[in-house]
Design a protein around this motif. Structure first.
Motif, PDB file in Angstrom:
ATOM      1  N   VAL A   6       0.853  -1.189   0.000  1.00  0.00           N
ATOM      2  CA  VAL A   6       0.000   0.000   0.000  1.00  0.00           C
ATOM      3  C   VAL A   6       0.887   1.237   0.000  1.00  0.00           C
ATOM      4  O   VAL A   6       1.848   1.321   0.768  1.00  0.00           O
ATOM      5  CB  VAL A   6      -0.929  -0.003   1.230  1.00  0.00           C
ATOM      6  N   VAL A   7       0.563   2.168  -0.884  1.00  0.00           N
ATOM      7  CA  VAL A   7       1.258   3.447  -0.961  1.00  0.00           C
ATOM      8  C   VAL A   7       0.483   4.412  -0.067  1.00  0.00           C
ATOM      9  O   VAL A   7      -0.736   4.533  -0.185  1.00  0.00           O
ATOM     10  CB  VAL A   7       1.290   3.939  -2.422  1.00  0.00           C
ATOM     11  N   SER A   8       1.179   5.068   0.845  1.00  0.00           N
ATOM     12  CA  SER A   8       0.494   5.887   1.839  1.00  0.00           C
ATOM     13  C   SER A   8       1.289   7.147   2.161  1.00  0.00           C
ATOM     14  O   SER A   8       2.521   7.153   2.079  1.00  0.00           O
ATOM     15  CB  SER A   8       0.303   5.046   3.108  1.00  0.00           C
ATOM     16  N   ALA A   9       0.556   8.191   2.515  1.00  0.00           N
ATOM     17  CA  ALA A   9       1.158   9.462   2.949  1.00  0.00           C
ATOM     18  C   ALA A   9       0.244  10.046   4.020  1.00  0.00           C
ATOM     19  O   ALA A   9      -0.918   9.657   4.124  1.00  0.00           O
ATOM     20  CB  ALA A   9       1.276  10.421   1.760  1.00  0.00           C
ATOM     21  N   PRO A  10       0.730  10.999   4.799  1.00  0.00           N
ATOM     22  CA  PRO A  10      -0.141  11.629   5.799  1.00  0.00           C
ATOM     23  C   PRO A  10      -1.368  12.273   5.135  1.00  0.00           C
ATOM     24  O   PRO A  10      -1.293  12.746   3.996  1.00  0.00           O
ATOM     25  CB  PRO A  10       0.757  12.689   6.433  1.00  0.00           C
ATOM     26  N   ALA A  11      -2.480  12.293   5.867  1.00  0.00           N
ATOM     27  CA  ALA A  11      -3.752  12.796   5.322  1.00  0.00           C
ATOM     28  C   ALA A  11      -3.645  14.213   4.765  1.00  0.00           C
ATOM     29  O   ALA A  11      -4.224  14.528   3.724  1.00  0.00           O
ATOM     30  CB  ALA A  11      -4.836  12.732   6.403  1.00  0.00           C
ATOM     31  N   GLU A  12      -2.854  15.075   5.436  1.00  0.00           N
ATOM     32  CA  GLU A  12      -2.763  16.470   4.957  1.00  0.00           C
ATOM     33  C   GLU A  12      -1.995  16.549   3.634  1.00  0.00           C
ATOM     34  O   GLU A  12      -2.286  17.389   2.779  1.00  0.00           O
ATOM     35  CB  GLU A  12      -2.150  17.396   6.023  1.00  0.00           C
ATOM     36  N   VAL A  66       4.095  -1.436   3.386  1.00  0.00           N
ATOM     37  CA  VAL A  66       3.628  -0.050   3.240  1.00  0.00           C
ATOM     38  C   VAL A  66       4.784   0.773   2.672  1.00  0.00           C
ATOM     39  O   VAL A  66       5.905   0.709   3.170  1.00  0.00           O
ATOM     40  CB  VAL A  66       3.166   0.545   4.589  1.00  0.00           C
ATOM     41  N   ILE A  67       4.488   1.518   1.600  1.00  0.00           N
ATOM     42  CA  ILE A  67       5.476   2.409   0.996  1.00  0.00           C
ATOM     43  C   ILE A  67       5.067   3.838   1.337  1.00  0.00           C
ATOM     44  O   ILE A  67       3.995   4.295   0.934  1.00  0.00           O
ATOM     45  CB  ILE A  67       5.569   2.199  -0.528  1.00  0.00           C
ATOM     46  N   ASP A  68       5.914   4.526   2.084  1.00  0.00           N
ATOM     47  CA  ASP A  68       5.621   5.877   2.545  1.00  0.00           C
ATOM     48  C   ASP A  68       6.018   6.884   1.468  1.00  0.00           C
ATOM     49  O   ASP A  68       7.187   6.965   1.083  1.00  0.00           O
ATOM     50  CB  ASP A  68       6.409   6.134   3.845  1.00  0.00           C
ATOM     51  N   THR A  69       5.028   7.660   0.996  1.00  0.00           N
ATOM     52  CA  THR A  69       5.333   8.692  -0.008  1.00  0.00           C
ATOM     53  C   THR A  69       5.232  10.093   0.590  1.00  0.00           C
ATOM     54  O   THR A  69       5.221  11.068  -0.148  1.00  0.00           O
ATOM     55  CB  THR A  69       4.391   8.585  -1.226  1.00  0.00           C
ATOM     56  N   GLY A  70       5.174  10.169   1.914  1.00  0.00           N
ATOM     57  CA  GLY A  70       5.175  11.477   2.559  1.00  0.00           C
ATOM     58  C   GLY A  70       6.587  11.981   2.767  1.00  0.00           C
ATOM     59  O   GLY A  70       6.820  12.913   3.540  1.00  0.00           O
TER      60      GLY A  70
END
Length: 197
Positions: free
Chosen positions: A127-133, A170-174
Motif C-alpha cells: 500500500v502506498v500511503s502518505a499523511p492525510a494532509e 507499506v510504501i511511505d510517499t510522505g
C-alpha cells in the motif's frame, strides 16, 4: 514469478511508485491505463458502453465526465459499468502475465484492490500511503477537483489506516522521491530474497 499488488487511496502517489518499479526493471500492469485503452478512441468497450449508457461516447471514445455523472452515486449503474469493464481488464491482465512469464517479479497496479476484492492470486500487497494532509493537498491541486468531490471519492475507498493494516508492505510517499525510491528498491530485494546493493 512473484506478483505484487500495488494499491493506495487517491493522491497517495501510487502512479509515482509504479513508475519507480518500472525504472527498476519490474513490469507493471496498470489497471487504470488498461481501462483508458479500452475506453479511448477505437477502444474495445466503447460500443458496449454507448449501448448501456447512451450519449456518453464520441470520436474520442468514452467521455469520462459524462459517464461519471451517470454512474456516480448510482450503485446499480456503477455495477452495470463494472460488469462491462472488469472482465475486459482481466483478459488484458492475463495477456500481460503471459507476455512477462519469465519475469521474476511483476506488479499489478490496482487502485481499488481491497475494495473490489482483487487480492486473489497475489503473493503480497503493498500500500502506498502518505499523511492525510499531504494527500489532501495533492488531490485538491488537481484540475477540476473540489473538496466535495474529494470527500465523495474518499467515501468510496477503504480508509488508509485499514489498507495499511491489511497490506503486507507499506510504501511511505510522505517523504522525498529518493527516500521512496529506496523503499521500492528494498521491497524488490525483499520479494526476490536478495541483498539490496
Amino acid at each position: 514469478m512473484k506478483i505484487l499488488g500495488l494499491t493506495g487511496s487517491i493522491g497517495m502517489g501510487k502512479s509515482t511508485v509504479a513508475g519507480m518499479f518500472e525504472e527498476a526493471g519490474v513490469p507493471v500492469f496498470d489497471a487504470d491505463a488498461a481501462v483508458h485503452a479500452l475506453q479511448g478512441p477505437g477502444g474495445a468497450l466503447v460500443e458496449r458502453i454507448e449501448a448501456e449508457f447512451p450519449g456518453t461516447t464520441g470520436a474520442a471514445g468514452v467521455d469520462r465526465g459524462q459517464l461519471g455523472q451517470r454512474v456516480l452515486g448510482d450503485k446499480a449503474a456503477l455495477a452495470r459499468l463494472e460488469a462491462i469493464v472488469h472482465p475486459a481488464v482481466a483478459e488484458m491482465r492475463k495477456a500481460f502475465l503471459e507476455q512477462h512469464k519469465d519475469a521474476p517479479l511483476i506488479v499489478f497496479d490496482i487502485p481499488l484492490l481491497f475494495e473490489k476484492g482483487g487480492a486473489g492470486g497475489l503473493d503480497a500487497v503493498a500500500v502506498v500511503s502518505a499523511p492525510a494532509e499531504v494527500q489532501r493537498a495533492r488531490v485538491l491541486a488537481r484540475p477540476g477537483m473540489t473538496p466535495e468531490k474529494f470527500a465523495y471519492i474518499l467515501g468510496l475507498q477503504m480508509p488508509d489506516a485499514e489498507k495499511r493494516q491489511r497490506a503486507d508492505h507499506v510504501i511511505d510517499t510522505g517523504v522525498s522521491h529518493e527516500e521512496t525510491r529506496v523503499q521500492v528498491r528494498q521491497l524488490i530485494a525483499c520479494l526476490l530474497d536478495r541483498k539490496e546493493r
